[in-house]
Motif scaffolding. Structure first.
Motif, PDB file in Angstrom:
ATOM      1  N   LEU A 123      21.291  -3.707 -45.002  1.00  0.00           N
ATOM      2  CA  LEU A 123      20.216  -4.555 -44.510  1.00  0.00           C
ATOM      3  C   LEU A 123      20.056  -5.788 -45.393  1.00  0.00           C
ATOM      4  N   PHE A 124      19.985  -5.594 -46.700  1.00  0.00           N
ATOM      5  CA  PHE A 124      19.759  -6.725 -47.599  1.00  0.00           C
ATOM      6  C   PHE A 124      20.977  -7.647 -47.671  1.00  0.00           C
ATOM      7  N   GLU A 125      22.164  -7.112 -47.461  1.00  0.00           N
ATOM      8  CA  GLU A 125      23.352  -7.968 -47.407  1.00  0.00           C
ATOM      9  C   GLU A 125      23.314  -8.868 -46.169  1.00  0.00           C
ATOM     10  N   LYS A 126      22.907  -8.319 -45.036  1.00  0.00           N
ATOM     11  CA  LYS A 126      22.789  -9.116 -43.800  1.00  0.00           C
ATOM     12  C   LYS A 126      21.709 -10.176 -43.937  1.00  0.00           C
ATOM     13  N   LEU A 127      20.573  -9.777 -44.500  1.00  0.00           N
ATOM     14  CA  LEU A 127      19.462 -10.718 -44.661  1.00  0.00           C
ATOM     15  C   LEU A 127      19.866 -11.859 -45.586  1.00  0.00           C
ATOM     16  N   HIS A 128      20.588 -11.528 -46.636  1.00  0.00           N
ATOM     17  CA  HIS A 128      21.022 -12.584 -47.562  1.00  0.00           C
ATOM     18  C   HIS A 128      22.050 -13.502 -46.891  1.00  0.00           C
ATOM     19  N   ARG A 129      22.940 -12.933 -46.129  1.00  0.00           N
ATOM     20  CA  ARG A 129      23.987 -13.705 -45.464  1.00  0.00           C
ATOM     21  C   ARG A 129      23.403 -14.638 -44.407  1.00  0.00           C
ATOM     22  N   ASN A 130      22.343 -14.205 -43.752  1.00  0.00           N
ATOM     23  CA  ASN A 130      21.746 -15.000 -42.666  1.00  0.00           C
ATOM     24  C   ASN A 130      20.414 -15.618 -43.065  1.00  0.00           C
ATOM     25  N   ALA A 208       5.718  -1.461 -41.066  1.00  0.00           N
ATOM     26  CA  ALA A 208       4.870  -2.625 -40.817  1.00  0.00           C
ATOM     27  C   ALA A 208       4.760  -3.494 -42.061  1.00  0.00           C
ATOM     28  N   ASN A 209       4.662  -2.851 -43.240  1.00  0.00           N
ATOM     29  CA  ASN A 209       4.603  -3.615 -44.489  1.00  0.00           C
ATOM     30  C   ASN A 209       5.933  -4.334 -44.754  1.00  0.00           C
ATOM     31  N   TRP A 210       7.035  -3.667 -44.460  1.00  0.00           N
ATOM     32  CA  TRP A 210       8.347  -4.302 -44.636  1.00  0.00           C
ATOM     33  C   TRP A 210       8.462  -5.533 -43.729  1.00  0.00           C
ATOM     34  N   LEU A 211       8.040  -5.370 -42.478  1.00  0.00           N
ATOM     35  CA  LEU A 211       8.164  -6.468 -41.512  1.00  0.00           C
ATOM     36  C   LEU A 211       7.134  -7.559 -41.769  1.00  0.00           C
ATOM     37  N   GLN A 212       6.193  -7.277 -42.611  1.00  0.00           N
ATOM     38  CA  GLN A 212       5.231  -8.305 -42.996  1.00  0.00           C
ATOM     39  C   GLN A 212       5.756  -9.100 -44.196  1.00  0.00           C
ATOM     40  N   VAL A 213       6.507  -8.427 -45.071  1.00  0.00           N
ATOM     41  CA  VAL A 213       6.997  -9.077 -46.294  1.00  0.00           C
ATOM     42  C   VAL A 213       8.325  -9.796 -46.054  1.00  0.00           C
ATOM     43  N   LEU A 214       9.262  -9.170 -45.344  1.00  0.00           N
ATOM     44  CA  LEU A 214      10.610  -9.731 -45.186  1.00  0.00           C
ATOM     45  C   LEU A 214      10.623 -11.116 -44.529  1.00  0.00           C
ATOM     46  N   PRO A 215       9.819 -11.369 -43.476  1.00  0.00           N
ATOM     47  CA  PRO A 215       9.851 -12.719 -42.879  1.00  0.00           C
ATOM     48  C   PRO A 215       9.458 -13.828 -43.852  1.00  0.00           C
ATOM     49  N   LEU A 228      17.490 -11.179 -53.692  1.00  0.00           N
ATOM     50  CA  LEU A 228      16.580 -11.082 -52.543  1.00  0.00           C
ATOM     51  C   LEU A 228      15.849  -9.738 -52.558  1.00  0.00           C
ATOM     52  N   ARG A 229      16.586  -8.715 -52.856  1.00  0.00           N
ATOM     53  CA  ARG A 229      16.012  -7.366 -52.896  1.00  0.00           C
ATOM     54  C   ARG A 229      14.973  -7.242 -54.009  1.00  0.00           C
ATOM     55  N   ALA A 230      15.236  -7.849 -55.147  1.00  0.00           N
ATOM     56  CA  ALA A 230      14.296  -7.800 -56.265  1.00  0.00           C
ATOM     57  C   ALA A 230      12.985  -8.510 -55.915  1.00  0.00           C
ATOM     58  N   GLU A 231      13.124  -9.641 -55.197  1.00  0.00           N
ATOM     59  CA  GLU A 231      11.910 -10.361 -54.780  1.00  0.00           C
ATOM     60  C   GLU A 231      11.119  -9.526 -53.775  1.00  0.00           C
ATOM     61  N   PHE A 232      11.827  -8.901 -52.852  1.00  0.00           N
ATOM     62  CA  PHE A 232      11.160  -8.031 -51.874  1.00  0.00           C
ATOM     63  C   PHE A 232      10.438  -6.875 -52.582  1.00  0.00           C
ATOM     64  N   THR A 233      11.097  -6.270 -53.559  1.00  0.00           N
ATOM     65  CA  THR A 233      10.497  -5.161 -54.306  1.00  0.00           C
ATOM     66  C   THR A 233       9.223  -5.605 -55.023  1.00  0.00           C
ATOM     67  N   GLU A 234       9.271  -6.790 -55.590  1.00  0.00           N
ATOM     68  CA  GLU A 234       8.101  -7.315 -56.300  1.00  0.00           C
ATOM     69  C   GLU A 234       6.920  -7.475 -55.348  1.00  0.00           C
ATOM     70  N   ARG A 235       7.190  -7.976 -54.170  1.00  0.00           N
ATOM     71  CA  ARG A 235       6.097  -8.169 -53.204  1.00  0.00           C
ATOM     72  C   ARG A 235       5.595  -6.842 -52.638  1.00  0.00           C
ATOM     73  N   MET A 236       6.502  -5.892 -52.467  1.00  0.00           N
ATOM     74  CA  MET A 236       6.079  -4.563 -52.004  1.00  0.00           C
ATOM     75  C   MET A 236       5.269  -3.850 -53.074  1.00  0.00           C
ATOM     76  N   TRP A 237       5.617  -4.088 -54.341  1.00  0.00           N
ATOM     77  CA  TRP A 237       4.829  -3.504 -55.429  1.00  0.00           C
ATOM     78  C   TRP A 237       3.376  -3.959 -55.341  1.00  0.00           C
ATOM     79  N   LYS A 238       3.174  -5.210 -55.010  1.00  0.00           N
ATOM     80  CA  LYS A 238       1.803  -5.721 -54.905  1.00  0.00           C
ATOM     81  C   LYS A 238       1.038  -5.008 -53.792  1.00  0.00           C
TER      82      LYS A 238
END
Length: 329
Positions: A123-130, A208-215, A228-238
């Motif tokens: 998932l994170f490889e696709k998100l980074h690529r696109n 729902a939290n993932w789909l709120q943070v990833l966009p 990208l994954r590290a940034e996502f993790t940081e926001r999910m931690w919050k």
């Protein structure tokens, strides 16, 4: 007595004293001793042995009773010492759980444990690529919506937390039948901390939290999928930390309840502890299944706790329970 003079010598005849002894007086008997206090009761060897046997029996009964008394007292003291040790352990485990859940690292480990699961590598490889192509990025997100996040949470802090919860449950189970009020306070603590960690894990796994943070990461320049994954993790931690903050008031109030309860039980002498044990065993209380809220358990515990709490302590206890319950009204 008669005296005669024979050839000038005075001869004194012997006196027979036998008539002086009464004919009906008993003859002395070998081995017979007369009791000086009661001369009419002769003390034979048989009577003496019977008296000694009776005295020995009394001593034996007294010794047996003393041994039983000290045995019960030792058992009582051992029980009180064991109970006191459990109180210390309960407080220790509670403080450990409270410190862990209040640590930023605890929420971070929960978020990272889910986000860094190998299941999401693709998932994170696709998100980074696109990442620079909105249409492709949104397509990846739509694809993700078809999945359910069911990964388990594994981390050192969470495992330590879980271990403390289990140990608290084991200690509480020892007193379910004997100290019904005390058990309900412990079970309320167990339920709260179990609910806290479960809630934090749900936040980390909530689609729902993932789909709120990833966009929000779309269009942001990242050098690699890991970044990208590290940034996502940081926001999910919050997001996880926000949920923990929502529980903080409950944790603080229940901490006060437990501290007060432990203090009261710790102040009881061994005799008072057993007396309270008898009271709580005989107290008719609602079944645990009927407690729908944590506060219901605390309300039920007030009945037996009222026997050992001072009026001011009981008033403060009720105030804490009311505050706890008001947040769910």
């Amino acid at each position: 007595m008669r005296n005669q003079v024979i050839h000038g010598i005075l001869v004194i005849e012997s006196v027979d004293y036998r008539p002086l002894i009464e004919e009906d007086s008993p003859e002395p008997t070998a081995g017979l001793r007369v009791d000086k206090k009661h001369p009419e009761i002769p003390m034979t060897w048989q009577t003496a042995s019977q008296a000694a046997a009776a005295f020995s029996a009394i001593i034996a009964v007294f010794t047996l009773a003393s041994a039983f008394y000290f045995f019960r007292r030792r058992r009582r003291d051992e029980y009180a010492n064991s109970f006191s040790a459990d109180l210390v352990m309960i407080r220790t485990r509670f403080d450990q759980m409270k410190d862990l859940v209040s640590d930023y690292g605890f929420s971070d480990e929960i978020a990272a444990s889910v986000a860094n699961n190998p299941r999401f590598d693709g998932l994170f490889e696709k998100l980074h690529r696109n990442n620079q192509d909105k249409a492709s990025y949104d397509s990846c997100l739509n694809e993700f919506q078809l999945r359910q996040i069911t990964v388990s949470v594994h981390s050192p802090l969470v495992e330590e937390y879980e271990s403390s919860i289990k140990e608290l449950a084991v200690i509480a189970s020892r007193y379910e039948a004997e100290f019904r009020g005390f058990f309900r306070v412990l079970w309320a603590v167990h339920h709260l901390f179990r609910a806290v960690v479960s809630s934090l894990e749900r936040v980390a796994r909530d689609e729902a939290n993932w789909l709120q943070v990833l966009p929000k990461l779309e269009g942001v320049k990242f050098d690699s999928p890991a970044q990208l994954r590290a940034e996502f993790t940081e926001r999910m931690w919050k997001e996880v930390w926000k949920r923990k903050v929502a529980y903080q008031a409950d944790i603080d109030d229940l901490s006060e309840v437990l501290q007060l309860t432990v203090k009261v039980y710790h102040s009881l002498s061994p005799r008072e502890l057993l007396r309270q044990k008898s009271r709580e065993k005989s107290t008719d209380m609602a079944p645990l299944e009927g407690a729908k809220q944590i506060s219901d358990l605390l309300v039920q515990a007030q009945i037996p706790l009222g026997h050992i709490m001072k009026q001011s302590q009981l008033f403060y206890y009720r105030e804490l329970v009311s505050r706890f319950d008001a947040r769910r009204a």
